[in-house]
Design a protein around this motif. Sequence first.
Motif, PDB file in Angstrom:
ATOM      1  N   MET A 105       3.604   9.040  13.975  1.00 16.65           N
ATOM      2  CA  MET A 105       4.523  10.066  14.467  1.00 16.65           C
ATOM      3  C   MET A 105       5.851  10.024  13.728  1.00 16.65           C
ATOM      4  O   MET A 105       6.413  11.052  13.342  1.00 16.65           O
ATOM      5  N   LEU A 106       6.364   8.796  13.535  1.00 16.77           N
ATOM      6  CA  LEU A 106       7.652   8.644  12.839  1.00 16.77           C
ATOM      7  C   LEU A 106       7.544   9.139  11.392  1.00 16.77           C
ATOM      8  O   LEU A 106       8.433   9.828  10.889  1.00 16.77           O
ATOM      9  N   ALA A 107       6.432   8.785  10.736  1.00 15.06           N
ATOM     10  CA  ALA A 107       6.258   9.173   9.328  1.00 15.06           C
ATOM     11  C   ALA A 107       6.138  10.689   9.198  1.00 15.06           C
ATOM     12  O   ALA A 107       6.710  11.293   8.290  1.00 15.06           O
ATOM     13  N   LYS A 108       5.407  11.304  10.130  1.00 14.30           N
ATOM     14  CA  LYS A 108       5.239  12.761  10.108  1.00 14.30           C
ATOM     15  C   LYS A 108       6.580  13.455  10.334  1.00 14.30           C
ATOM     16  O   LYS A 108       6.938  14.389   9.613  1.00 14.30           O
ATOM     17  N   ALA A 109       7.317  12.965  11.336  1.00 10.71           N
ATOM     18  CA  ALA A 109       8.624  13.568  11.646  1.00 10.71           C
ATOM     19  C   ALA A 109       9.573  13.392  10.466  1.00 10.71           C
ATOM     20  O   ALA A 109      10.317  14.316  10.111  1.00 10.71           O
ATOM     21  N   ALA A 110       9.529  12.217   9.837  1.00 10.78           N
ATOM     22  CA  ALA A 110      10.406  11.962   8.687  1.00 10.78           C
ATOM     23  C   ALA A 110      10.032  12.901   7.533  1.00 10.78           C
ATOM     24  O   ALA A 110      10.912  13.465   6.873  1.00 10.78           O
ATOM     25  N   ALA A 111       8.734  13.085   7.306  1.00  9.85           N
ATOM     26  CA  ALA A 111       8.284  13.964   6.220  1.00  9.85           C
ATOM     27  C   ALA A 111       8.757  15.397   6.481  1.00  9.85           C
ATOM     28  O   ALA A 111       9.205  16.094   5.563  1.00  9.85           O
ATOM     29  N   ALA A 112       8.679  15.836   7.746  1.00 12.66           N
ATOM     30  CA  ALA A 112       9.115  17.204   8.084  1.00 12.66           C
ATOM     31  C   ALA A 112      10.614  17.375   7.812  1.00 12.66           C
ATOM     32  O   ALA A 112      11.068  18.474   7.503  1.00 12.66           O
ATOM     33  N   LEU A 113      11.367  16.292   7.945  1.00 22.32           N
ATOM     34  CA  LEU A 113      12.816  16.355   7.698  1.00 22.32           C
ATOM     35  C   LEU A 113      13.142  16.037   6.233  1.00 22.32           C
ATOM     36  O   LEU A 113      14.308  15.964   5.851  1.00 22.32           O
ATOM     37  N   ASP A 114      12.103  15.756   5.459  1.00 23.94           N
ATOM     38  CA  ASP A 114      12.243  15.390   4.048  1.00 23.94           C
ATOM     39  C   ASP A 114      13.096  14.122   3.855  1.00 23.94           C
ATOM     40  O   ASP A 114      13.959  14.059   2.973  1.00 23.94           O
ATOM     41  N   ILE A 115      12.857  13.141   4.717  1.00 21.31           N
ATOM     42  CA  ILE A 115      13.569  11.860   4.577  1.00 21.31           C
ATOM     43  C   ILE A 115      12.535  10.731   4.456  1.00 21.31           C
ATOM     44  O   ILE A 115      11.398  10.865   4.906  1.00 21.31           O
ATOM     45  N   PRO A 116      12.928   9.619   3.828  1.00 21.06           N
ATOM     46  CA  PRO A 116      11.970   8.526   3.628  1.00 21.06           C
ATOM     47  C   PRO A 116      11.817   7.640   4.865  1.00 21.06           C
ATOM     48  O   PRO A 116      12.675   7.622   5.749  1.00 21.06           O
ATOM     49  N   ILE A 117      10.713   6.891   4.881  1.00 19.15           N
ATOM     50  CA  ILE A 117      10.482   5.909   5.942  1.00 19.15           C
ATOM     51  C   ILE A 117      10.102   4.582   5.302  1.00 19.15           C
ATOM     52  O   ILE A 117       9.337   4.549   4.333  1.00 19.15           O
ATOM     53  N   LEU A 118      10.681   3.509   5.836  1.00 21.94           N
ATOM     54  CA  LEU A 118      10.301   2.157   5.404  1.00 21.94           C
ATOM     55  C   LEU A 118       9.694   1.457   6.608  1.00 21.94           C
ATOM     56  O   LEU A 118      10.285   1.434   7.690  1.00 21.94           O
ATOM     57  N   ASN A 119       8.507   0.918   6.420  1.00 20.70           N
ATOM     58  CA  ASN A 119       7.772   0.283   7.515  1.00 20.70           C
ATOM     59  C   ASN A 119       7.487  -1.175   7.155  1.00 20.70           C
ATOM     60  O   ASN A 119       7.205  -1.492   6.008  1.00 20.70           O
ATOM     61  N   VAL A 120       7.580  -2.047   8.156  1.00 22.94           N
ATOM     62  CA  VAL A 120       7.281  -3.462   7.891  1.00 22.94           C
ATOM     63  C   VAL A 120       5.883  -3.774   8.402  1.00 22.94           C
ATOM     64  O   VAL A 120       5.521  -3.410   9.522  1.00 22.94           O
ATOM     65  N   SER A 121       5.100  -4.427   7.564  1.00 23.57           N
ATOM     66  CA  SER A 121       3.752  -4.800   7.972  1.00 23.57           C
ATOM     67  C   SER A 121       3.511  -6.295   7.719  1.00 23.57           C
ATOM     68  O   SER A 121       4.467  -7.034   7.478  1.00 23.57           O
ATOM     69  N   THR A 122       2.271  -6.704   7.743  1.00 27.21           N
ATOM     70  CA  THR A 122       1.968  -8.111   7.945  1.00 27.21           C
ATOM     71  C   THR A 122       0.809  -8.635   7.100  1.00 27.21           C
ATOM     72  O   THR A 122      -0.093  -7.864   6.731  1.00 27.21           O
ATOM     73  N   ASP A 123       0.824  -9.925   6.861  1.00 33.69           N
ATOM     74  CA  ASP A 123      -0.294 -10.630   6.212  1.00 33.69           C
ATOM     75  C   ASP A 123      -1.580 -10.535   7.045  1.00 33.69           C
ATOM     76  O   ASP A 123      -2.669 -10.724   6.519  1.00 33.69           O
ATOM     77  N   TYR A 124      -1.451 -10.241   8.351  1.00 34.26           N
ATOM     78  CA  TYR A 124      -2.631 -10.179   9.223  1.00 34.26           C
ATOM     79  C   TYR A 124      -3.545  -8.998   8.911  1.00 34.26           C
ATOM     80  O   TYR A 124      -4.606  -8.870   9.502  1.00 34.26           O
ATOM     81  N   VAL A 125      -3.126  -8.113   7.990  1.00 32.51           N
ATOM     82  CA  VAL A 125      -4.049  -7.036   7.584  1.00 32.51           C
ATOM     83  C   VAL A 125      -5.160  -7.605   6.704  1.00 32.51           C
ATOM     84  O   VAL A 125      -6.176  -6.942   6.473  1.00 32.51           O
ATOM     85  N   PHE A 126      -4.984  -8.838   6.223  1.00 33.81           N
ATOM     86  CA  PHE A 126      -6.000  -9.475   5.379  1.00 33.81           C
ATOM     87  C   PHE A 126      -6.860 -10.437   6.211  1.00 33.81           C
ATOM     88  O   PHE A 126      -6.408 -10.958   7.233  1.00 33.81           O
ATOM     89  N   SER A 127      -8.046 -10.710   5.682  1.00 30.82           N
ATOM     90  CA  SER A 127      -8.939 -11.636   6.394  1.00 30.82           C
ATOM     91  C   SER A 127      -8.485 -13.080   6.244  1.00 30.82           C
ATOM     92  O   SER A 127      -8.751 -13.926   7.092  1.00 30.82           O
ATOM     93  N   GLY A 128      -7.799 -13.372   5.125  1.00 28.44           N
ATOM     94  CA  GLY A 128      -7.378 -14.751   4.867  1.00 28.44           C
ATOM     95  C   GLY A 128      -8.474 -15.581   4.215  1.00 28.44           C
ATOM     96  O   GLY A 128      -8.345 -16.801   4.091  1.00 28.44           O
ATOM     97  N   ASP A 129      -9.533 -14.920   3.786  1.00 29.35           N
ATOM     98  CA  ASP A 129     -10.666 -15.662   3.200  1.00 29.35           C
ATOM     99  C   ASP A 129     -10.527 -15.885   1.689  1.00 29.35           C
ATOM    100  O   ASP A 129     -11.279 -16.669   1.114  1.00 29.35           O
ATOM    101  N   LEU A 130      -9.591 -15.186   1.056  1.00 30.29           N
ATOM    102  CA  LEU A 130      -9.392 -15.381  -0.399  1.00 30.29           C
ATOM    103  C   LEU A 130      -8.790 -16.760  -0.652  1.00 30.29           C
ATOM    104  O   LEU A 130      -8.050 -17.280   0.182  1.00 30.29           O
ATOM    105  N   ALA A 131      -9.037 -17.282  -1.875  1.00 29.02           N
ATOM    106  CA  ALA A 131      -8.530 -18.630  -2.184  1.00 29.02           C
ATOM    107  C   ALA A 131      -7.210 -18.593  -2.951  1.00 29.02           C
ATOM    108  O   ALA A 131      -6.750 -19.614  -3.445  1.00 29.02           O
ATOM    109  N   ARG A 132      -6.600 -17.412  -3.064  1.00 30.31           N
ATOM    110  CA  ARG A 132      -5.305 -17.302  -3.755  1.00 30.31           C
ATOM    111  C   ARG A 132      -4.391 -16.398  -2.934  1.00 30.31           C
ATOM    112  O   ARG A 132      -4.869 -15.704  -2.023  1.00 30.31           O
TER     113      ARG A 132
END
Length: 296
Positions: free
Chosen positions: A85-112
């Motif tokens: 909703m925030l991103a859509k509203a920001a786009a309609a106003l032609d302004i940028p959005i910065l969002n913070v996300s997380t390492d938890y989007v990964f499985s953690g199974d990679l070795a690097r």
Amino acid sequence: MKYFLVTGGTGQIGAALKRTKVPRDITLITPGRDELDLINPESIRTMMQSRIWDGVIHLAAYTAVDQAEEEVEIAWQLNAVAPAMLAKAAAALDIPILNVSTDYVFSGDLARPYRETDAIGPKGVYGASKESGEQAIRLCNPRHLIIRTSWVFSPYRQNFLKTMLRLAAERDVINVVADQVGTPTSADDVAAVILSLMLRLSSDANTPTGTFHFSNGGEASWSELAEAIFECSAALGGPTARVIPIATADYPTRAVRPQNSRLDASAIETAFGVARRPWRLAVQNVVKEILSGVGS
Ligand SMILES: NC(=O)c1ccc[n+]([C@@H]2O[C@H](COP(=O)([O-])OP(=O)(O)OC[C@H]3O[C@@H](n4cnc5c(N)ncnc54)[C@H](OP(=O)(O)O)[C@@H]3O)[C@@H](O)[C@H]2O)c1
């Protein structure tokens, strides 16, 4: 004067952002949950229309990782629907959005350490809902930055560093998981990066957009991090405890954590010239602040 809407101003990163030095022509507006309840679409609409905004810094989230396994709908509403909703509203106003996300989007199974281009594979509701929020932002507003960070600590709210100091005041020996590794991150350091990137994004059309990783330099297991916390605390006359390294299997939690939470942050260094101080230095600062009463 430029006005930026900041959600989650009472959270760890929000509190750090509020104490970051802001240029004189910038105002950060940080409504509390009573003024902006992200569960409520009408509240989001009203806030986005309440003044002329120059950008949105979206920090608020459902961050209780274990509880998210029970409160699936609320976690999804906050971490996936609200950013859309925030991103859509920001786009309609032609302004940028910065969002913070997380390492938890990964499985953690990679070795690097994980790169921005690695396949996602969340293991729980928190990670899955945050990942859905990321996707919505990418889809709804091309003028976006998504900053994935990990293992955040500060003098504010709940975090591992504060928990360790509290436990050390109560007992001599603490069992800490040794087979999960990550990149610890000072809320102050990620807040400074967030502010600087948002200022660039809102003023320079050539600013890179997309998804970037940011953490402090180096890596640690939870037990190594605990050792470092107690080393700093002991040197300052604060509480300390002996750390017994244990396996994840000996510390069952409702949500499965990634075994490898390390983020490769070289892309943000290259694209934005961001410098990353070693996590041990940042831990020293925060332990010192907590022992001198900041955040209590
Ligand atoms: N902490 C970490 O280790 C970590 C790691 C990686 C990424 N992140 C991400 O970084 C961001 C900031 O995390 P944080 O640790 O600073 O968060 P936090 O300390 O857990 O604070 C959460 C924030 O979200 C707000 N919030 C929750 N529900 C809300 C609602 N219904 N309406 C409005 N606001 C609401 C809270 O407000 P109240 O004060 O009213 O509760 C608070 O300001 C989040 O996107 C998180 O996913 C955190």
